[in-house]
Design a protein around this motif. Structure first.
Motif: not given
Length: 303
Positions: A138-153
């Motif tokens: 769960t921790a990994l999923l939450v963290s990588y979702l955050g990276i995806v948000l900033v990456f696509f921005h």
């Protein structure tokens, strides 16, 4: 029963350690900002990292010599292990990091590097067959979702080079994760101070040697501002954070010091906005919160 005086002293000891950990994390995160400032003078990553390690080498070499006289010589096997760790953990990781910083924002770079503990977990799971709990996934999923948000921005603003820069910094985080896994036994046997000073000397030699192989010596002649910023990068963003983190770990423990390090991505966002004019958007803030939240869950895992 502890007296009131002893409780006050213990509390002061803890708060001092926490403050040292926070300042160390902020200083270490500032290297991305300093690198961005140096890049404005048309200095490339090879030259930047050469100056950084050349200015920090005398300090690490002095500590390494002191440790050598204090603890004696190393076995041949340990010497080769230290060479390998220095090349993977500090040379390769730092080089890929500064190379990637040419293409992405300081905020995204710091978030990707902040995922290093998750890469330690994944490498341990897939290659060392370590069991991973639901909380950790769960921790990994939450963290990588955050990276995806900033990456696509950032991808919308920076185009194809954001992908290249992100891949390079991702490589830096993975190589440092490998260093952390492989250094475990050596830390127990040699101590963190001895290990870090030796490994940094190896890294410095590699970075300086790389410069003379790939670049003409004339590139050592740079504007005064480049030398000044490189000294800041070497002393304030490399040497000091390393030793402040070690002091903090000794005072408050590795787990608490690691959690204090979560201030790093946040400080990078605001320092980037102040010093180099990088915008702070709601996407970046949301991604930062998710990454920090995921790493916090990971740090709270009972071992």
């Amino acid at each position: 029963m502890p007296t009131e005086q002893s409780r006050i002293l213990a509390r002061r000891h803890y708060l001092t350690g926490l403050a040292i950990a926070l300042v160390g994390a902020i200083l270490f995160s500032t290297k991305a900002i300093v690198a961005k400032l140096i890049y404005r003078y048309n200095v490339d990553a090879v030259t930047l990292i050469c100056f950084r390690m050349a200015f920090s080498l005398p300090i690490f070499a002095a500590i390494a010599i002191w440790q050598m006289h204090k603890s004696g010589s190393l076995s041949k096997a340990d010497r080769w292990r230290l060479v390998a760790l220095g090349l993977v953990g500090y040379y390769l990781s730092s080089f890929l990091d500064f190379l990637g910083l040419q293409y992405i924002s300081a905020g995204l770079e710091r978030l990707i590097l902040f995922l290093t503990p998750s890469f330690v977990l994944l490498i341990s799971a897939f290659f060392l067959k370590r069991a991973v709990s639901k909380l950790e996934w769960t921790a990994l999923l939450v963290s990588y979702l955050g990276i995806v948000l900033v990456f696509f921005h950032d991808l919308k603003l920076g185009g194809e080079y954001v992908m290249l820069g992100s891949a390079l910094v991702l490589g830096a985080a993975i190589s440092y994760a490998i260093y952390l896994i492989q250094s475990g036994q050596l830390v127990q046997r040699l101590g963190s101070l001895r290990l870090v000073s030796y490994a940094m000397c190896v890294s410095s030699a590699a970075c300086i040697g790389q410069f003379f192989i790939l670049r003409p010596a004339s590139m050592l002649v740079q504007p005064l501002a480049v030398y000044s910023l490189s000294v800041v990068n070497a002393v304030m963003c490399t040497v000091l954070p390393v030793f402040m983190t070690m002091i903090a770990v000794k005072r408050i423990g590795a787990a608490t010091a690691s959690q204090a390090g979560m201030i790093g991505p946040v400080s990078t966002l605001f320092l980037g906005a102040y010093f180099i004019g990088e915008p702070i958007t709601s996407w970046q803030l949301a991604g930062t919160v998710l990454v920090m939240g995921g790493m916090y869950l990971l740090s709270r895992k009972k071992t």
